[in-house]
Design a protein around this motif. Structure first.
Motif: not given
Length: 361
Positions: A308-314, A283-286, A198-199, A260-266
């Motif tokens: 940042d996976p929570l930042s639409e602007d980024d 990709v997400s900075n996680v 969604a993000t 890839l905008t995952s909130l976390w990944e192994g």
């Protein structure tokens, strides 16, 4: 050496794919390898593959049917039982010990996050079942650190073996279809909250004036909700839901950017596949994903951008930059392919087999 892999299902992403790849490559090397899925399976044509046929690994009768399976005479001479994912990780060692199987117990930790680590009773569950295992393999340094943070007493049991892919399967080749004039952004993964689609879609809406198509490969419980979001933003002409696909390498070769905008990944196996296909990645900075695309000492990457996976602007800003600069896409894509070569499944399996031999019963 005789090995049995036990996992919840053969259908799915990183853990399931890795399990079957290790099994198949062990067979090719003459190792007596077997693989068991608790759930229904479509891997019937795969040698030495079995299924208990459940709809969910949490059904009450799972441990009883697993007990019946492991009590068969053919498993008495197992050297290694390699278990993947909860609740297989919980049921298997208890039943194995009750049956007095002499096999060494090994498990792989495939994620940096699970619900149990945030609850007191969950930590007790983990403490209990991890105690049965001789070795715990983590698929990334991030997965190792997260597990140790929750269960520090496991330090001597933990080792890290990075996931891998068949690099040759994803390399562009002479028969790859030429890319079109409209840049294609591609994402791969289940349509679930973790993947944070969604993000990504809302970020794309911020740059909808630019030319692009966004392909989403995967299925899941959020599909209808995501389709409704796309419709509400009038992005139907740009966002395409392609469902679960088996021709992933071909589709990657048609794409221009991997997202890839995952909130976390192994780890981020899909990221490595995209890099091998010569795609720049956003990709997400996680933890986990970060170590796939960059060195530990830096937050920048030569193969794409961390966001940042929570930042639409980024996300929108980095996508816009790559969409506008074909030369940057090509340069980062070349760098990505070179980095992907570090994660060859042949090296992964070699390390697994070496570990089996050192811990064989």
């Amino acid at each position: 050496m005789k090995i049995l892999h036990v996992i919840n299902s053969f259908e799915g992403g990183g853990a399931e794919k890795l399990t079957l790849q290790i099994h198949q490559m062990c067979l090719k090397q003459g190792i007596d390898s077997h693989a068991l899925s608790l759930m229904q399976s479509s891997a019937g044509s795969l040698p030495n593959a079995y299924s208990l046929g459940f709809d969910s690994p949490y059904q009450l009768s799972v441990p009883f049917k697993l007990y019946s399976f492991l009590s068969q005479r053919q498993w008495k001479d197992l050297n290694v039982i390699h278990v993947h994912l909860f609740p297989s990780q919980f049921f298997t060692p208890i039943i194995s010990r009750y049956l007095n199987l002499k096999a060494s117990l090994i498990t792989t930790e495939h994620s940096t996050v699970n619900w149990r680590r945030n609850k007191f009773y969950g930590k007790l569950i983990d403490n209990f079942f991890y105690n049965f295992y001789q070795k715990i393999i983590c698929i990334s340094s991030a997965a190792s650190e997260a597990l140790l943070d929750s269960q520090p007493q496991l330090m001597k049991k933990i080792t890290t073996i990075h996931n891998g892919i068949d690099i040759q399967e994803y390399l562009p080749h002479s028969t790859s279809q030429p890319k079109g004039n409209t840049p294609i952004i591609i994402s791969i993964g289940r349509l679930v909250e973790l993947k944070n689609y969604a993000t990504a879609i809302r970020a794309l809406n911020k740059i909808s004036e630019q030319a692009f198509e966004y392909w989403i490969l995967g299925s899941g419980i959020l599909e209808q909700q995501l389709r409704e979001l796309v419709n509400s933003l009038n992005l139907e002409s740009k966002v395409k839901f392609l469902g679960f696909r088996t021709d992933v390498p071909d589709l990657l070769h048609q794409a221009d950017i991997f997202l890839l905008t995952s909130l976390w990944e192994g780890f981020g196996l899909a990221v490595v596949e995209a890099m091998a296909a010569e795609l720049p990645v956003i990709v997400s900075n996680v933890p986990g994903v970060r170590e796939v695309v960059t060195e530990e000492s830096t937050e920048t990457s030569e193969v794409g951008f961390l966001v940042d996976p929570l930042s639409e602007d980024d996300i929108a800003k980095k996508l816009s930059k790559l969409l506008a600069d074909q030369n940057l896409r090509l340069t980062m894509g070349k760098n990505a392919q070179l980095r992907a070569s570090r994660f060859d499944i042949k090296q992964t399996v070699t390390e697994y087999i070496d570990l089996y031999k050192k811990n064989v019963s």
